[in-house]
Design a protein around this motif. Structure first.
Motif, PDB file in Angstrom:
ATOM      1  N   LEU A  66       0.826  -1.194   0.000  1.00 15.32           N
ATOM      2  CA  LEU A  66       0.000   0.000   0.000  1.00 15.32           C
ATOM      3  C   LEU A  66       0.870   1.257   0.000  1.00 15.32           C
ATOM      4  O   LEU A  66       1.875   1.328   0.696  1.00 15.32           O
ATOM      5  CB  LEU A  66      -0.912   0.010   1.228  1.00 15.32           C
ATOM      6  N   GLY A  67       0.460   2.235  -0.792  1.00 13.39           N
ATOM      7  CA  GLY A  67       1.136   3.525  -0.799  1.00 13.39           C
ATOM      8  C   GLY A  67       2.264   3.673  -1.791  1.00 13.39           C
ATOM      9  O   GLY A  67       2.753   4.778  -2.005  1.00 13.39           O
ATOM     10  N   THR A  68       2.704   2.578  -2.420  1.00  9.70           N
ATOM     11  CA  THR A  68       3.785   2.697  -3.399  1.00  9.70           C
ATOM     12  C   THR A  68       3.249   3.308  -4.693  1.00  9.70           C
ATOM     13  O   THR A  68       2.064   3.164  -5.017  1.00  9.70           O
ATOM     14  CB  THR A  68       4.415   1.336  -3.721  1.00  9.70           C
ATOM     15  N   PRO A  69       4.097   4.000  -5.445  1.00 19.04           N
ATOM     16  CA  PRO A  69       3.645   4.524  -6.739  1.00 19.04           C
ATOM     17  C   PRO A  69       3.132   3.417  -7.652  1.00 19.04           C
ATOM     18  O   PRO A  69       2.197   3.632  -8.432  1.00 19.04           O
ATOM     19  CB  PRO A  69       4.902   5.179  -7.312  1.00 19.04           C
ATOM     20  N   PHE A  74      -1.283   0.940 -10.462  1.00 25.63           N
ATOM     21  CA  PHE A  74      -2.038  -0.279 -10.774  1.00 25.63           C
ATOM     22  C   PHE A  74      -3.527  -0.056 -10.525  1.00 25.63           C
ATOM     23  O   PHE A  74      -4.367  -0.399 -11.365  1.00 25.63           O
ATOM     24  CB  PHE A  74      -1.512  -1.432  -9.918  1.00 25.63           C
ATOM     25  N   ASN A  75      -3.871   0.525  -9.375  1.00 22.15           N
ATOM     26  CA  ASN A  75      -5.279   0.783  -9.069  1.00 22.15           C
ATOM     27  C   ASN A  75      -5.886   1.756 -10.074  1.00 22.15           C
ATOM     28  O   ASN A  75      -7.059   1.629 -10.454  1.00 22.15           O
ATOM     29  CB  ASN A  75      -5.415   1.348  -7.650  1.00 22.15           C
ATOM     30  N   PHE A 103       2.716   9.256  -9.974  1.00 18.56           N
ATOM     31  CA  PHE A 103       2.482   9.085  -8.540  1.00 18.56           C
ATOM     32  C   PHE A 103       3.770   9.186  -7.728  1.00 18.56           C
ATOM     33  O   PHE A 103       3.734   9.562  -6.555  1.00 18.56           O
ATOM     34  CB  PHE A 103       1.795   7.747  -8.274  1.00 18.56           C
ATOM     35  N   SER A 104       4.906   8.874  -8.335  1.00 19.04           N
ATOM     36  CA  SER A 104       6.177   8.981  -7.613  1.00 19.04           C
ATOM     37  C   SER A 104       6.640  10.425  -7.478  1.00 19.04           C
ATOM     38  O   SER A 104       7.592  10.705  -6.756  1.00 19.04           O
ATOM     39  CB  SER A 104       7.262   8.161  -8.317  1.00 19.04           C
ATOM     40  N   LYS A 206      11.623  10.601  -6.971  1.00 19.59           N
ATOM     41  CA  LYS A 206      12.584   9.629  -7.466  1.00 19.59           C
ATOM     42  C   LYS A 206      12.073   9.023  -8.769  1.00 19.59           C
ATOM     43  O   LYS A 206      10.888   8.713  -8.894  1.00 19.59           O
ATOM     44  CB  LYS A 206      12.793   8.509  -6.441  1.00 19.59           C
ATOM     45  N   ILE A 207      12.982   8.857  -9.716  1.00 19.99           N
ATOM     46  CA  ILE A 207      12.599   8.228 -10.976  1.00 19.99           C
ATOM     47  C   ILE A 207      12.504   6.718 -10.771  1.00 19.99           C
ATOM     48  O   ILE A 207      13.441   6.092 -10.281  1.00 19.99           O
ATOM     49  CB  ILE A 207      13.617   8.543 -12.089  1.00 19.99           C
TER      50      ILE A 207
END
Length: 367
Positions: A66-69, A74-75, A103-104, A206-207
């Motif tokens: 949860l919470g990752t870019p 995906f969602n 998102f990142s 961050k890329i």
């Protein structure tokens, strides 16, 4: 005769799926913005997950956490993307990777927190201490500078027109794609990306590697004058068709990955104004042989200047000033060089005669 007609009524129960049940909620998927088959959410979830994981661009743990870019992207692809591409669409992975990139570089944690005495870099909740940064950044070849304080508390992305809309990503700000008949490089559809240009757009974060792994046909990448930080991902080496690369004026740290020299078609390379360290690509002159311009000034590169740079017959501009290079200037440097800048290093010895060994020397600037 009296005819008696018996009518038999057979009750029929009709079941209508409830929209509140995820397994029965139907999504209309469209491949390349055309109507496709209808999929339940659970089936679509499984199909898109399988597509991403089988490609190898994202790990299961990043997709599940949860919470990752990656999880957010995906969602978005599964549920929120108005385009609802078919899971087998050839461009769904590129669309997913752009969502990961988006998102990142968004969120309240992507802020700069200036202090009275110095300027701090991007502070993530996971960082125990701030990263100290100087109070000025060069933003190009001229004298124009900005303080990191100018970026503090400003929203990410000055321009994000089209991003995460239902439009094809070829119409999103900063993206250009391969031509199609009757179109330019920007149009409302998905296709192979040839250019991502978000120069000086206040993008911070961050890329993620997905950007490189799914867009390997990219020809130009310019992310200069933003707030990117962290190391340069090794997956950047998959951009084997890239010709122009600018990551200048950001906050990249660490050493360049060994895969960097796999980008053999790059002819313009700009990494200046970062915090990159370690040796500078010892084999650059034997691998990235198309290089015409190299700008890595204002970093923390150390060691000797690569002797292999003398093999670059098309190299005419080389900015390596304001680093920590030691040793002497390679005697292999060609008289084809027009602009050579090596000041503010720890170099010793004399200037090689090879830079002006005949009357046809092209050298115009040396300092």
């Amino acid at each position: 005769f009296l005819a008696v007609v018996f009518v038999v009524v057979i009750p029929i129960l009709l079941f209508f799926p409830s929209g509140n049940n995820d397994d029965n909620f139907h999504y209309s998927t469209r491949g390349s913005f055309g109507r496709g088959p209808s999929l339940t959410r659970s089936v679509r979830h499984e199909a898109v997950s399988k597509k991403i994981l089988n490609s190898g661009i994202t790990t299961q743990s990043l997709l599940d956490q949860l919470g990752t870019p990656q999880r957010k992207a995906f969602n978005w692809i599964v549920v929120e993307d108005p385009a609802q591409l078919d899971p087998n669409d050839e461009y769904i992975l590129s669309r997913y990777s752009l969502a990961v990139f988006y998102f990142s570089t968004h969120g309240e944690e992507m802020i700069f927190e200036p202090t009275d005495k110095d300027i701090t870099g991007p502070i993530l909740n996971s960082f125990p201490e701030p990263i100290t940064r100087p109070n000025k950044l060069s933003l190009g070849d001229g004298d124009e500078v900005t303080t990191i304080g100018d970026l503090a508390y400003e929203p990410n992305w000055i321009n994000e027109k089209g991003w995460l809309s239902g439009s094809g990503y070829c119409s999103w700000y900063g993206i250009e794609c391969h031509h199609r008949n009757g179109t330019s490089t920007m149009y409302d559809d998905n296709n192979g990306i040839i250019l991502l240009n978000l120069t000086e757009n206040n993008v911070r974060g961050k890329i993620q590697s997905e950007l490189f792994l799914t867009n390997t046909d990219m020809r130009g990448l310019s992310l200069s004058g933003n707030g990117f930080f962290g190391t340069v991902p090794s997956e950047i080496g998959t951009l084997t068709q890239l010709q122009y690369l600018s990551l200048a004026n950001n906050f990249f740290t660490g050493t360049l990955p060994t895969t960097f020299t796999k980008m053999t078609n790059v002819d313009q390379l700009f990494l200046d104004g970062n915090y990159l360290s370690g040796p500078f690509l010892p084999t650059v002159g034997t691998t990235m042989t198309n290089l015409e311009s190299i700008s890595i000034y204002d970093n923390q590169f150390s060691g000797t200047i690569p002797e292999s740079l003398g093999n670059l017959k098309n190299l005419n501009t080389l900015y390596m000033d304001i680093n920590r290079f030691t040793g002497s200037i390679p005697a292999s440097f060609s008289d084809k060089m027009k602009d050579l800048r090596l000041r503010n290093n720890q170099l010793t010895g004399s200037i090689p005669d090879s830079l002006w060994n005949n009357n046809n020397s092209s050298l115009e600037i040396l300092y």
